[in-house]
Design an enzyme around this catalytic site. Sequence first.
Site, PDB file in Angstrom:
ATOM      1  N   ASN A  17       2.307   7.117  -8.436  1.00  0.00           N
ATOM      2  CA  ASN A  17       3.137   7.727  -7.389  1.00  0.00           C
ATOM      3  C   ASN A  17       4.618   7.441  -7.608  1.00  0.00           C
ATOM      4  O   ASN A  17       5.463   8.327  -7.463  1.00  0.00           O
ATOM      5  CB  ASN A  17       2.710   7.222  -6.004  1.00  0.00           C
ATOM      6  CG  ASN A  17       1.386   7.824  -5.564  1.00  0.00           C
ATOM      7  OD1 ASN A  17       0.916   8.806  -6.134  1.00  0.00           O
ATOM      8  ND2 ASN A  17       0.780   7.223  -4.562  1.00  0.00           N
ATOM      9  N   ALA A  68       0.848  -1.188   0.000  1.00  0.00           N
ATOM     10  CA  ALA A  68       0.000   0.000   0.000  1.00  0.00           C
ATOM     11  C   ALA A  68       0.885   1.240   0.000  1.00  0.00           C
ATOM     12  O   ALA A  68       1.969   1.232   0.586  1.00  0.00           O
ATOM     13  CB  ALA A  68      -0.894  -0.007   1.229  1.00  0.00           C
ATOM     14  N   CYS A  69       0.436   2.268  -0.666  1.00  0.00           N
ATOM     15  CA  CYS A  69       1.201   3.512  -0.689  1.00  0.00           C
ATOM     16  C   CYS A  69       1.324   4.064   0.722  1.00  0.00           C
ATOM     17  O   CYS A  69       0.397   3.926   1.497  1.00  0.00           O
ATOM     18  CB  CYS A  69       0.521   4.546  -1.600  1.00  0.00           C
ATOM     19  SG  CYS A  69       1.171   4.392  -3.268  1.00  0.00           S
ATOM     20  N   PRO A  70       2.441   4.658   1.093  1.00  0.00           N
ATOM     21  CA  PRO A  70       3.553   5.038   0.228  1.00  0.00           C
ATOM     22  C   PRO A  70       4.673   3.985   0.127  1.00  0.00           C
ATOM     23  O   PRO A  70       5.754   4.320  -0.342  1.00  0.00           O
ATOM     24  CB  PRO A  70       4.092   6.275   0.931  1.00  0.00           C
ATOM     25  CG  PRO A  70       3.923   5.956   2.379  1.00  0.00           C
ATOM     26  CD  PRO A  70       2.664   5.131   2.474  1.00  0.00           C
TER      27      PRO A  70
END
Lengths: 361, 70
Positions: B43, B12-14
């Site tokens: 991203n 999952a980001c980041p």
Amino acid sequence: MSSRKGIILAGGLVGLLAVLLVHFGNPVNMGFCIVCFIRDTAGGLGLHRAGVVQYIRPELIGMALGAWIMALGSGDFKARGGSSPFTRLILGFFVVIGALMFLGCPLRMVLRLAGGDLTAILGLIGFTVGIIIGVLFLNRGFTLKKTYTLNRAEGFLFPAMQIAFFILLIVAPAFVFFSDSGPGSMHAPIAIALIAGLLVGIAAQRTRLCMVGGIRDLIMFKDTHLISGFAAILVVAFVGALITGNFNLGFEGQPVAHNDGLWNFLGMALAGLGSVLLGGCPLRQIILSAEGNIDSAITFIGMLIGAAFAHNFGLASSAAGPTGGGKVAVIIGLVVVVAIGSMNMDKSSDVTMKGDVRLGA
Amino acid sequence: MALNTVDARGRACPEPVVLTRNALGQFPLGVQVILDNTTARDNVKRFAESKGYQVVAKNDGEDFVLVITK
């Protein structure tokens, strides 16, 4: 359209709709507040019995459905989960405990600042400190581990739950509560609130608008992309508050807010830290849930439980200030969230990134 | 040129951006990153481009591969 323009437009749209929702009946500086709306929805469902904050908020339902429709159309909809779900539930719980100490989620913090509420400044400082601590954890290898693909049907449950909430709101059976006074009684007409939510859901899904992400990315990567959405909300809501006569600069007598700086700071530090570990602010969790992210849907349930606890046990602040129980809960929350941060470090990515980098592949 | 690979699928980001940043710290000439969602793809791409890298995005079934080079 460049993605930079997109996020600024999305932020501007959120700011504008927030001003309109206040104009049409929402509490001042509360055009949107994800945590407040989760609290009101918890109250509407009778999960807590604080009579002044009971109303199933159509804004939330609209956001979820708008993001869901958008994700289905764009191909972003994908059921996935399994990344430390119970840890996320606990983090969601304490994000709400922190936010209800301050009386607002990160989005409402921006709207409070835009409305001239200077008590939110210490909230913003606390929020930033919380994010910095979270970034330290991320830089040292914090991870909630991988997500896995799930059956598509799993992803439909969250939007279905939102539709069920909407039916309860419209049909209004006797077991659904509606506030007669207080913030829960102040709301824009259902259709307007639903449409405003839909628009925000669509815009936030496309642009991944996130309050926590804005400050996090600025600190971690010197990336100003997400924070430009944050800034756009601030500017538009500020101008809107001026035009509609809702701008009131000062510390005292601010709407649905209190002026206890230390606890505004600590509450938002908890919300900021918890949100960084979750990977996004409460708004972002709603959008991700609608995209089929079950980890975020679990986080939403954690937030709903947190809101119910906050009002069943007198942990949430009021305009009169924080409560003793609320202070204890925020301290416990900070301890628990720091412990979660410390105990979920992936040492391998710290040193050699073994397993993630394959030499000569 | 064979590039080192960062497998950021399921992250999952980041986290994908953090992994990419760390990998580029170790291998400044470039890496290739495998991702499984558009948010992470965008991203990571934005991050690498902001650091002066060239990024070529490819689809690989359900996944995305970003080739990041100087």
